[in-house]
Design an enzyme around this catalytic site. Structure first.
Site, PDB file in Angstrom:
ATOM      1  N   HIS A   1     -12.411  24.768  51.344  1.00  0.00           N
ATOM      2  CA  HIS A   1     -13.680  24.055  51.210  1.00  0.00           C
ATOM      3  C   HIS A   1     -13.502  22.541  51.134  1.00  0.00           C
ATOM      4  CE1 HIS A   1     -17.852  23.617  50.261  1.00  0.00           C
ATOM      5  NE2 HIS A   1     -17.655  23.226  49.019  1.00  0.00           N
TER       6      HIS A   1
ATOM      7  N   HIS B   1     -13.627  27.808  48.297  1.00  0.00           N
ATOM      8  CA  HIS B   1     -14.907  28.321  47.817  1.00  0.00           C
ATOM      9  C   HIS B   1     -14.791  29.840  47.746  1.00  0.00           C
ATOM     10  CE1 HIS B   1     -19.103  29.104  47.247  1.00  0.00           C
ATOM     11  NE2 HIS B   1     -19.294  27.799  47.071  1.00  0.00           N
TER      12      HIS B   1
ATOM     13  N   LEU C   1     -19.530  13.300  47.967  1.00  0.00           N
ATOM     14  CA  LEU C   1     -20.443  12.398  48.673  1.00  0.00           C
ATOM     15  C   LEU C   1     -20.466  11.050  47.962  1.00  0.00           C
ATOM     16  CD1 LEU C   1     -23.382  14.899  49.327  1.00  0.00           C
ATOM     17  CD2 LEU C   1     -21.883  13.920  51.070  1.00  0.00           C
TER      18      LEU C   1
ATOM     19  N   GLU D   1     -24.628  21.332  37.878  1.00  0.00           N
ATOM     20  CA  GLU D   1     -23.706  22.213  38.600  1.00  0.00           C
ATOM     21  C   GLU D   1     -22.509  22.456  37.710  1.00  0.00           C
ATOM     22  OE1 GLU D   1     -24.195  21.670  43.394  1.00  0.00           O
ATOM     23  OE2 GLU D   1     -22.832  20.323  42.384  1.00  0.00           O
TER      24      GLU D   1
ATOM     25  N   ARG E   1     -14.874  28.203  39.931  1.00  0.00           N
ATOM     26  CA  ARG E   1     -14.600  28.607  41.316  1.00  0.00           C
ATOM     27  C   ARG E   1     -13.186  29.135  41.541  1.00  0.00           C
ATOM     28  NH1 ARG E   1     -17.292  23.978  45.191  1.00  0.00           N
ATOM     29  NH2 ARG E   1     -19.399  24.546  44.634  1.00  0.00           N
TER      30      ARG E   1
ATOM     31  N   THR F   1     -20.539  16.071  56.222  1.00  0.00           N
ATOM     32  CA  THR F   1     -21.639  15.472  55.455  1.00  0.00           C
ATOM     33  C   THR F   1     -22.935  16.254  55.653  1.00  0.00           C
ATOM     34  OG1 THR F   1     -20.622  13.297  55.509  1.00  0.00           O
ATOM     35  CG2 THR F   1     -23.022  13.368  55.156  1.00  0.00           C
TER      36      THR F   1
ATOM     37  N   ARG G   1     -11.619  18.811  42.485  1.00  0.00           N
ATOM     38  CA  ARG G   1     -12.823  17.983  42.576  1.00  0.00           C
ATOM     39  C   ARG G   1     -13.942  18.562  41.722  1.00  0.00           C
ATOM     40  NH1 ARG G   1     -17.420  18.516  46.923  1.00  0.00           N
ATOM     41  NH2 ARG G   1     -16.806  20.666  46.586  1.00  0.00           N
TER      42      ARG G   1
END
Ligand code: FAD
Length: 556
Positions: free
Chosen positions: A357, A247, A398, A126, A296, A55, A392
């Protein structure tokens, strides 16, 4: 009782609470704070310090339809696209409709998000989002601010008991198979030192990700997949483990580097840095219309292919044309991080390679965070609620931790009101009848990581995964041999973590070997196409009677 448990000494002390929460990231602390509001006593057990999970490291932000013109429906649509046909639409709808309020609750708890001059939350965009919906704090320090606010809130609530430096080992269940507490090892002094037991009415796993299963990861050292390993040993279903997001650009720290490595954010490419090989060739050009700004997975795959072709362990990011002033103003954190490792991006190429990641899969839960073991809940990155599917969407994790933590607390509160959360009777000594898994030696951690990065990383094939599975089976056989020759590895944090990593790695490879297609962040060189006819379904993993993880393809 679970039929398997980690080899560990018998608990030397016992304590009791209503709800025990394992992990102190966004998910665990939000469950604990909300369980308290419902009048339940909560105990948070965490492996290191309270803020040592992923986090704290989150940079980009938290996605929620908070801006003018944005709606949960649009957030839903973007999330479903990223998930590549495997999202649970009801779970996503829950995430996106309850998300905005969950962020407001977080602000009420004390998290300060970046605002404009009128006090409106600043929202950015993003990859994969069609709207500006990413709330951020301190520029690129969102996770640190969320962690700060939640830690402060739990520390000032006397009804939340905190146990730091405590590694949770296994679940305890009662005679009905309901979760009734857990065993743990406290690295401390005084009454609660060494292995002990916590009895509780319910157990919530919020242990975060499993990035440490690979040699290079953005995840901190605590992300060893302990929750998934514990859940498997306790008989729970785990799903979608094969979907690991890599990542593409993490700072390459040398051939022997292991564990957490610094991110070189996508924003650096967004501002115009190029990916080049050792000859200065921009290899992304021609691979995708967006070149370095392709999704990505495409970039991670292209870097890995180029590394294989050239026989090198990294590629380079060229941002020298930014100049010193732009590096200092726009990317101060990354500049400092590179310089601290002896690389000056103002004058030098930055060596980069892909790294694990985010785990999209995990312990299977319903919309209230209930796992398939009664009384055992899972929340945050360790859980698979169905919101991420095969990949994701940036900044949804989060949010998932917040939304489903609130739902778990609501479920616990409703059960408590209905008298459905009684004290549980658990025979702590009887739990020792479960088969004790032989422990792996501490040095096996690096062996597991190397095997996984080599054969089950960004690019996978039947052959690479068979080699990985064989290597992992060899490590387990060594551990068994040492145990029977009466030279077993000592029960301690390093051996428990290595054993958990090994179980999670074995489960992940089994699932990835089964999925004979390319989908989301799972890339098969031998099955390069997405195959909806056969594979629009989940791989569910459980432990077989002999303790090995077995994946099965869920019927349609
Ligand atoms: C570098 C980086 C950048 C990211 N950026 C973003 C972003 O911008 N936006 C976004 O949405 N997501 C981002 N993510 C992902 C996101 O940060 C995580 O998915 C999320 O924080 C996970 O929260 P959590 O509460 O589930 O787990 P964590 O925050 O990882 O907490 C897990 C907790 O469990 C504890 N624990 C683990 N095992 C045990 C055990 N056996 N016993 C006791 N305690 C245990 C750990 O010590 C820790 O306290 C990023 C992740 C990384 C690594």
């Amino acid at each position: 009782m679970s039929s398997y448990r980690l080899t560990a000494p018998a608990p030397g002390w016992t304590t009791t609470t209503d709800v025990v929460v394992v992990g102190s990231g966004v998910a665990g602390l939000t469950v604990a704070l909300n369980a308290r509001k419902a009048g339940l006593r909560a105990m948070v057990v965490t492996k290191a310090m309270l803020d040592d999970g992923s986090t704290r490291w989150a940079q980009g932000g938290i996605a929620a339809a908070l801006g003018p013109g944005d709606t949960p429906e649009q957030h839903l649509a973007d999330t479903l696209v990223a998930g590549a046909g495997l999202c649970d639409e009801e779970a996503v709808r829950t995430l996106v409709t309850e998300g905005p309020d969950a962020v407001r609750h977080l602000i009420a708890t004390g998290a300060a998000f970046d605002q404009d001059a009128d006090g409106e939350i600043l929202l950015t965009r993003e990859g994969g989002h069609h709207r500006r919906r990413i709330a951020h704090a301190g520029g690129d320090a969102t996770g640190a601010e969320i962690s700060r606010a939640l830690v402060e809130a739990v520390r000032s609530d006397p009804g939340v008991e905190l146990i730091e430096h405590a590694l949770v080992l296994d679940l305890l269940t009662d005679a009905d198979g309901h979760a009734a507490g857990l065993t743990l090892h406290v690295m401390g002094e005084g009454q609660r030192d060494g292995v002990g037991a916590i009895r509780s009415r319910a157990v919530v796993l919020a242990t975060g990700g499993m990035g440490q299963v690979f040699s290079a990861t953005t995840n901190p050292a605590v992300s060893t997949g302990d929750g998934v390993a514990l859940a498997l040993r306790a008989g729970a279903e785990v799903t979608d483990l094969e979907f690991v997001q890599f990542h593409p650009t993490v700072l390459w720290l040398g051939p022997d580097a292991e564990g957490q490595q610094p991110l070189v954010s996508e924003a650096v490419r967004g501002e115009g840095a190029y990916l080049v090989d050792a000859d200065g060739v921009r290899f992304m050009v021609g691979q995708h219309e967006l070149a370095e700004l392709a999704p990505r997975d495409i970039v991670a795959k292209a870097i890995t292919r180029r590394m294989e072709q050239r026989g090198t362990e990294h590629m380079y990011l060229d941002g020298r044309h930014f100049g010193a002033a732009m590096w200092a103003e726009r990317f101060p954190t990354i500049l400092a991080s590179c310089r601290s490792h002896g690389i000056d991006p103002v004058t030098e190429l930055i060596p980069v390679a892909p790294a694990a990641h985010y785990a999209s899969g995990g312990i299977r839960t319903d919309l209230s965070g209930r796992t398939t073991v009664p009384g055992l809940y899972a929340c945050g990155e360790v859980a698979c609620t169905g919101v991420h599917g095969a990949n994701r969407l940036a900044s949804n994790s989060l949010l998932e931790g917040l939304v489903f933590a609130e739902r778990i607390a609501a479920d616990l509160a409703a059960r408590s009101r209905a008298g459905d959360l009684p004290e549980r009777t658990v025979d702590v000594a009887g739990a020792r009848a479960a088969h004790a898994v032989p422990l792996l030696a501490p040095e096996s951690r690096a062996d597991v990581q190397r095997l996984m990065s080599r054969g089950a990383g960004v690019l996978r094939s039947a052959a690479s995964m068979a080699a990985t599975a064989a290597g992992l089976a060899g490590l387990a056989a060594d551990a068994r041999t040492h145990a029977t020759e009466e030279k077993p590895a000592d029960p301690r944090v390093e051996t428990w973590e290595a054993t958990n990593l090994h179980l999670v790695a074995t489960a992940l490879v089994a699932a990835a070997a089964l999925r004979a297609e390319t989908r989301g962040c799972h890339w098969r060189e031998d099955f390069p196409e997405r195959d909806d006819a056969h594979w629009r379904r989940h791989v569910v993993t459980t432990l077989a009677a002999d303790g090995t993880p077995v994946g099965t393809v869920e019927p349609q």
